[in-house]
Motif scaffolding. Structure first.
Motif, PDB file in Angstrom:
ATOM      1  N   ARG A 114     -23.607   6.065  37.659  1.00 23.09           N
ATOM      2  CA  ARG A 114     -23.710   6.738  38.951  1.00 23.09           C
ATOM      3  C   ARG A 114     -23.106   8.145  38.905  1.00 23.09           C
ATOM      4  NH1 ARG A 114     -21.528   3.064  43.720  1.00 23.09           N
ATOM      5  NH2 ARG A 114     -22.572   4.738  44.881  1.00 23.09           N
ATOM      6  N   VAL A 138     -11.798   1.319  34.042  1.00 18.89           N
ATOM      7  CA  VAL A 138     -12.134   1.923  35.335  1.00 18.89           C
ATOM      8  C   VAL A 138     -13.572   2.440  35.328  1.00 18.89           C
ATOM      9  CG1 VAL A 138     -11.647   3.883  36.855  1.00 18.89           C
ATOM     10  CG2 VAL A 138      -9.761   2.475  35.980  1.00 18.89           C
ATOM     11  N   ILE A 142     -16.488   1.297  38.078  1.00 20.10           N
ATOM     12  CA  ILE A 142     -17.153   2.201  39.026  1.00 20.10           C
ATOM     13  C   ILE A 142     -18.511   2.690  38.512  1.00 20.10           C
ATOM     14  CG2 ILE A 142     -14.937   2.921  39.994  1.00 20.10           C
ATOM     15  CD1 ILE A 142     -15.191   5.546  38.460  1.00 20.10           C
ATOM     16  N   ASN A 143     -19.007   2.093  37.413  1.00 19.08           N
ATOM     17  CA  ASN A 143     -20.313   2.464  36.842  1.00 19.08           C
ATOM     18  C   ASN A 143     -20.393   3.956  36.511  1.00 19.08           C
ATOM     19  OD1 ASN A 143     -21.315  -0.172  37.064  1.00 19.08           O
ATOM     20  ND2 ASN A 143     -21.994   0.180  39.178  1.00 19.08           N
ATOM     21  N   TYR A 209     -10.882   0.380  43.325  1.00 14.62           N
ATOM     22  CA  TYR A 209     -11.874   1.126  42.551  1.00 14.62           C
ATOM     23  C   TYR A 209     -13.304   0.846  43.011  1.00 14.62           C
ATOM     24  CZ  TYR A 209      -8.187   2.705  39.453  1.00 14.62           C
ATOM     25  OH  TYR A 209      -7.058   3.306  38.956  1.00 14.62           O
ATOM     26  N   GLU A 210     -13.610  -0.385  43.347  1.00 16.09           N
ATOM     27  CA  GLU A 210     -14.976  -0.719  43.773  1.00 16.09           C
ATOM     28  C   GLU A 210     -15.309  -0.127  45.135  1.00 16.09           C
ATOM     29  OE1 GLU A 210     -16.010  -4.953  41.609  1.00 16.09           O
ATOM     30  OE2 GLU A 210     -14.828  -5.007  43.454  1.00 16.09           O
ATOM     31  N   ASN A 211     -14.322   0.040  45.989  1.00 21.29           N
ATOM     32  CA  ASN A 211     -14.576   0.534  47.345  1.00 21.29           C
ATOM     33  C   ASN A 211     -14.194   2.008  47.490  1.00 21.29           C
ATOM     34  OD1 ASN A 211     -15.480  -2.043  48.214  1.00 21.29           O
ATOM     35  ND2 ASN A 211     -13.352  -2.707  48.460  1.00 21.29           N
ATOM     36  N   ILE A 213     -12.815   4.371  45.397  1.00 20.75           N
ATOM     37  CA  ILE A 213     -13.195   5.351  44.369  1.00 20.75           C
ATOM     38  C   ILE A 213     -14.708   5.392  44.175  1.00 20.75           C
ATOM     39  CG2 ILE A 213     -12.921   6.022  41.954  1.00 20.75           C
ATOM     40  CD1 ILE A 213     -10.440   6.425  43.767  1.00 20.75           C
ATOM     41  N   ALA A 214     -15.351   4.245  44.100  1.00 19.69           N
ATOM     42  CA  ALA A 214     -16.807   4.225  43.901  1.00 19.69           C
ATOM     43  C   ALA A 214     -17.550   4.897  45.054  1.00 19.69           C
ATOM     44  CB  ALA A 214     -17.291   2.792  43.723  1.00 19.69           C
ATOM     45  N   SER A 215     -16.984   4.901  46.243  1.00 21.80           N
ATOM     46  CA  SER A 215     -17.642   5.542  47.390  1.00 21.80           C
ATOM     47  C   SER A 215     -17.739   7.059  47.230  1.00 21.80           C
ATOM     48  CB  SER A 215     -16.884   5.208  48.673  1.00 21.80           C
ATOM     49  OG  SER A 215     -15.587   5.796  48.667  1.00 21.80           O
ATOM     50  N   TRP A 217     -19.028   8.575  44.852  1.00 25.58           N
ATOM     51  CA  TRP A 217     -20.319   8.925  44.240  1.00 25.58           C
ATOM     52  C   TRP A 217     -21.333   9.398  45.285  1.00 25.58           C
ATOM     53  CZ3 TRP A 217     -19.012   9.882  39.748  1.00 25.58           C
ATOM     54  CH2 TRP A 217     -18.405   8.987  38.860  1.00 25.58           C
TER      55      TRP A 217
END
Length: 442
Positions: A114, A138, A142-143, A209-211, A213-215, A217
């Motif tokens: 991503r 990490v 977070i892909n 990290y999934e919510n 930090i990944a947001s 993107w």
């Protein structure tokens, strides 16, 4: 006539009894000598050849990939020598724990990326090492496509080394290809793109990290982590994330070929002295200044360390009570205390000791008492020529990598302070099933 006959018979009986006693005494003495050897026959560098003591390592060491041969074990003849080996050198049982890095059956290759994760590592070699392993995990969470991390060049050590100077960059990328996409540099079209610089919260878990930090993107293609150390929780993570951290640390982060080659040479030269102890003697200027520990130092030395601490802006704690620090066990053992500790454990003065450290603060004035107890103190500077060490000089992290290799391969590892290197080496030795590690309880 009868009296004359009795005298030779009595003498014959006495002679026979004396002969039997002599034979029995000689036989008994021979057995005792065989079982309990004289201390003069004790040979420190000999090896015990009992089958239960032989170690067979079938895994490739990664790093330092030094040898698949068994570790040499001291052969101390006789029952006393065997007990000494059991007490001083024999590795402890693994208690059924084995390396566990293979992914679970549900593990899949990395999902479509991503965006790109830039990482600025911080600290010394082992602090950066740990941080890099966390950032690999990490990036998976977070892909992200991980860009080869940037090493810390502004720390106390002022080391200008790049990632490829210390680690095998190609091996790092290829060995983690099924886990995380890794590239050497950010694509040119994104070099000047809008990015977010984030200092991830320490010891964060999956939800963070999934919510949170990944947001990011949704608004950015590039996330830059301004620090790497201690950013990921140790516990309550999915097994495959923990396994990935282990693969990154113990399989992917291999030292660069020139460091491994020199490290192997140092190990071979230490082995020529026999089984050895690697002593991580954390008694360098930066450690003493940072921790505020001044036990056994002169007033001038203590003041010098205080001024160093005062003048380094990113060291937040300035006013430190050295007596309180020491009472809490937060100070490293002094070289003198290490010598007392080794003697109390029963290690003889003839053993070779590798000093895994930078420049010892105060030099020989603080090393004299340790050297008086253990004269065979070795270091990379003593084992290698100036010409051999020249490529690594002025690069503190590369010199620390050499110490790391010799420490991982040692028969016994003893840290004087439970810092980043002590923990990293102990963990790596445990992973590989290496020899004994002794951590003083201060």
């Amino acid at each position: 006539m009868q009296r004359r006959k009795r005298i030779p018979l009595a003498l014959l009986r006495k002679l026979l009894i004396a002969a039997i006693c002599s034979i029995a005494f000689v036989a008994l003495f021979s057995v005792r000598v065989h079982i309990v050897p004289s201390s003069k026959d004790h040979r420190f560098n000999d090896k015990i050849s009992t089958p239960q003591d032989l170690q067979s390592w079938t895994r490739e060491l990664a790093p330092p990939h030094l040898s698949k041969a068994p570790l040499p074990t001291p052969k101390l003849s006789g029952s006393r020598g065997y007990l000494d080996y059991q007490k001083l050198w024999k590795p402890p049982s693994n208690r059924g724990f084995l390396p566990c890095t293979n992914p679970t059956p549900n593990y899949t290759t990395s999902a479509e990326s991503r965006g790109y994760l830039l990482v600025h590592t911080n600290g010394g070699l082992n602090q950066m090492r740990s941080g890099i392993c966390d950032m690999v995990a990490v990036a998976r969470i977070i892909n992200a496509t991980l860009v080869i991390p940037e090493l810390d060049k502004r720390s106390f050590w002022q080391d200008t080394s790049n990632f490829s100077d210390i680690f095998d960059e190609e091996h790092f990328m290829t060995s983690l290809a099924n886990d995380v996409k890794i590239i050497k540099k950010l694509p040119k079209e994104l070099v000047n793109a809008n990015r977010v610089v984030k200092q991830f919260i320490s010891w964060s878990g999956m939800d963070y990290y999934e919510n949170e930090i990944a947001s990011l993107w949704e608004d950015y293609q590039v996330i830059r982590a301004s620090k790497s150390d201690s950013r990921l929780a140790n516990n309550n993570l999915p097994p495959d994330i923990q396994k990935l951290r282990c693969r990154a640390c113990y399989e992917a982060l291999r030292f660069s070929p020139h460091i491994e080659q020199m490290g192997k040479l140092l190990v071979e030269r230490m082995r020529s002295f026999g089984p050895y102890i690697a002593l991580h003697l954390r008694y360098e200027k930066d450690m003493l200044a940072f921790s505020g520990c001044s036990h056994d130092l002169s007033p001038d030395e203590a003041e010098e360390l205080r001024m160093i601490r005062e003048n380094i802006s990113y060291w937040k704690i300035k006013d430190i009570n050295p007596i309180e620090q020491r009472s809490k066990g937060l100070c490293p053992l002094t070289p003198k205390e290490v010598g007392i500790f080794l003697t109390a454990l029963g290690y003889p003065s003839t053993i070779p000791i590798y000093i895994a450290a930078g420049e010892i603060y105060g030099g020989e004035s603080h090393m004299a008492e340790l050297r008086s107890r253990y004269p065979l103190l070795m270091s990379k500077e003593k084992l290698a020529s100036i010409e051999e060490l020249e490529p690594f000089s002025n690069h503190a992290s590369q010199m620390a990598a050499l110490d790391y290799i010799v420490s991982v391969e040692s028969d016994v590892f003893i840290p004087s302070y439970s810092g980043n290197m002590a923990k990293a080496v102990e963990g790596h030795r445990r992973f590989l099933g290496r020899g004994r590690t002794i951590s003083p309880d201060k």
